[in-house]
Design an enzyme around this catalytic site. Structure first.
Site: not given
Ligand code: NAD
Ligand code: UGA
Length: 466
Positions: A175, A230, A286
């Site tokens: 994602e 990713k 992340c």
């Molecule tokens: P999160 O902690 O918000 O959500 C994960 C959820 O999974 C939790 O609610 C937890 O209780 C649940 N969980 C864990 N083990 C489980 C199980 N065995 N059965 C059922 N539920 C279970 O995490 P997130 O921010 O959604 O991130 C999830 C993944 O996606 C990570 O690998 C992260 O790196 C990736 N990711 C996050 C973002 C983001 O913006 N947060 C963007 C892209 C990718």
């Molecule tokens: C980031 C990536 O942008 C997503 O594509 C990816 O899916 C995600 O991580 C993930 O894998 O979790 P996110 O962390 O939600 O998304 O937000 P960003 O907009 O990337 O910002 C990350 C951090 O960098 C924030 O603290 C933001 O304030 C900072 N940032 C961002 C800067 O300081 N300068 C910039 O120009 C952009």
């Protein structure tokens, strides 16, 4: 044979990725039933809350989609077994934080939640199930998942009839949404990446996305390219931030201005103007974790120079936070004892209530260590969440920015919330102890007006003569 259509999807993990990504999928695929499951009962209760303002995550426009789809073809539940049993396709959207102990501690991803959910799938799935990695994972994790899924079917074959036809196919579909713009990113992604070995499964997932994403945007790769891409995408994004932050320090030292430098380099189409905002260092769950993972992976394969190169991005990020804390202390006459400061913004960026790895936490801790007392205000982060991040510290939490500014020596803008520009800064000035300082770590305030009111201003990457 696996040529039937996908009618039932289960997503394991109802977090920042699972919730919004499945909401958008359900919106565009009314004929697919989508169950989002989690072990966290409180989270599921909030996803099911009739008051859409109480959803467990704040994300612009998410409430609207949940309002339309929930109870129609989108369901949130703790009944993991039943939802896995019914599913043709299962997304793994669980957390993958950095390991805190054991081999690889501090670098490698902790895959215990991936392993636990794979074991649940192995136990409860029926017939053919496509398992999709949506979590961000180290390269080769698909092999681990495959081995868990396949070994369970082998063991159970002779004793459990419904396991006889149990088969799995594994895809990687990372994602790329960013928090704060998740719905926009999901509705109109730059690309959808699908890695896999089994053409038929890839096509099935691709068909689902084609309900709202142009097919030219769907990239198919092998499993390992998808998993690695990713990590690399996040590393490149974070690299730009550390690059511009390193230059912000040079601007402050030389009298150059980071906004002007940003414009000058960003207009070069080869460089581009995105992700060049200087600030207090990147936060979020992340960037740091994924780069650490890349560093670990590189060292694992003996590529120490590659590992050192990427690790530097994290080192500069911590340095920027330390540098900003130290200059705040210096501007405030070298001591913070007996001083009250206000922190405006606690989330790691605007438009989210997520505080994971927020630079506000580390900068607050530096200032508290110097003896400051902090008044903290954030428009979306709850007082409870702020307190959990700064346990037993000298802090007061406010629901109103004007109250938070009373008698403070300085306001530190940590998150670029739009509303900060609209505050009554004349009144805030009158409430503060003088000289009244504003430290704008996000370059988000109109500082000329504020200087005219009488504030001393420090902005990241500017010539800050006061
Ligand atoms: P999160 O902690 O918000 O959500 C994960 C959820 O999974 C939790 O609610 C937890 O209780 C649940 N969980 C864990 N083990 C489980 C199980 N065995 N059965 C059922 N539920 C279970 O995490 P997130 O921010 O959604 O991130 C999830 C993944 O996606 C990570 O690998 C992260 O790196 C990736 N990711 C996050 C973002 C983001 O913006 N947060 C963007 C892209 C990718
Ligand atoms: C980031 C990536 O942008 C997503 O594509 C990816 O899916 C995600 O991580 C993930 O894998 O979790 P996110 O962390 O939600 O998304 O937000 P960003 O907009 O990337 O910002 C990350 C951090 O960098 C924030 O603290 C933001 O304030 C900072 N940032 C961002 C800067 O300081 N300068 C910039 O120009 C952009």
């Amino acid at each position: 044979m696996v040529n039937n259509k996908i009618k039932n999807i289960c997503c394991i993990g109802a977090g920042y990725v699972g919730g919004p990504s499945m909401a958008v999928l359900a919106k565009h695929c009314p004929n697919i039933k989508v169950n989002v499951v989690d072990i966290n009962e409180e989270r599921i209760r909030l996803w099911n809350c009739s008051d859409l303002k109480k959803l467990p995550i704040y994300e612009p426009n998410l409430d609207e989609i949940i309002g339309k789809c929930r109870g129609v073809n989108l369901f949130f539940s703790n009944n993991i077994k039943e939802c896995i049993e019914q599913a043709d396709m299962i997304f793994l959207s669980v957390n993958t934080p950095t390991k805190t102990k054991g081999i690889g501690a501090g670098y490698a991803s902790d895959l215990k939640w991936i392993e636990a959910s794979s074991r649940q799938i192995a136990e409860f799935a029926r017939n053919h199930t496509i398992v999709v990695e949506k979590s961000t994972l180290p390269v080769k994790t698909a092999e681990t998942i495959k081995s868990i899924l396949n070994s369970s079917t082998l063991i159970k074959k002779n004793i459990d009839l419904h396991n006889i036809n149990k088969t799995f196919s594994i895809l990687s579909n990372p994602e790329f949404l960013a928090e704060g713009s998740a719905i926009k990113d999901l509705e109109n992604p730059d690309r959808v990446l699908i890695g896999g070995e089994d053409e038929e499964s890839i096509k099935k997932l691709s068909k689902i996305y084609e309900n709202w994403v142009e097919s030219e945007k769907i990239i198919e790769t092998n499993l390992w390219s998808s998993e690695l891409s990713k990590l690399v995408a996040n590393a490149f994004l974070a690299q730009r931030i550390s690059s511009i932050n390193s230059i912000s320090a040079l601007c402050e030292a030389t009298g150059a201005n980071i906004k002007e430098v940003k414009k000058s380099i960003g207009t070069d189409r080869r460089i581009g103007n995105k992700f060049l905002e200087a600030g207090p260092g990147f936060g979020g769950s992340c960037f740091k974790k994924d780069i650490l993972n890349l560093v670990y992976l590189s060292r694992f394969y003996g590529l120490n120079e590659v590992a050192n190169y990427w690790e530097q991005i994290i080192l500069i990020n911590s340095w920027q936070q330390k540098r900003i804390s130290e200059l705040i202390i210096k501007k405030l006459y070298g001591t913070l004892s007996e001083k009250k400061l206000a922190i405006f913004g606690f989330s790691f960026k605007a438009n989210t209530n997520d505080t994971r790895e927020s630079p506000s936490i580390s900068i607050s801790n530096h200032l508290l260590d110097e003896g400051a007392r902090l008044n903290i205000y954030d428009p979306q982060v709850s007082g409870k969440q702020i307190s959990e991040n700064l346990v037993d510290k000298e802090i007061d939490i406010f629901m109103n920015p004007l109250e938070a500014a009373k008698d403070v020596d300085a306001i530190i803008i940590m998150t670029e919330w739009k509303e900060f520009n609209k505050l009554d800064w004349d009144q805030i000035f009158s409430l503060m102890r003088k000289p009244a300082w504003i430290f704008d770590t996000r370059l988000c305030l109109e500082t000329d007006n504020l200087r005219n009111i009488g504030f001393n201003i420090w902005s990241v990457g500017s010539n800050n003569e006061n």
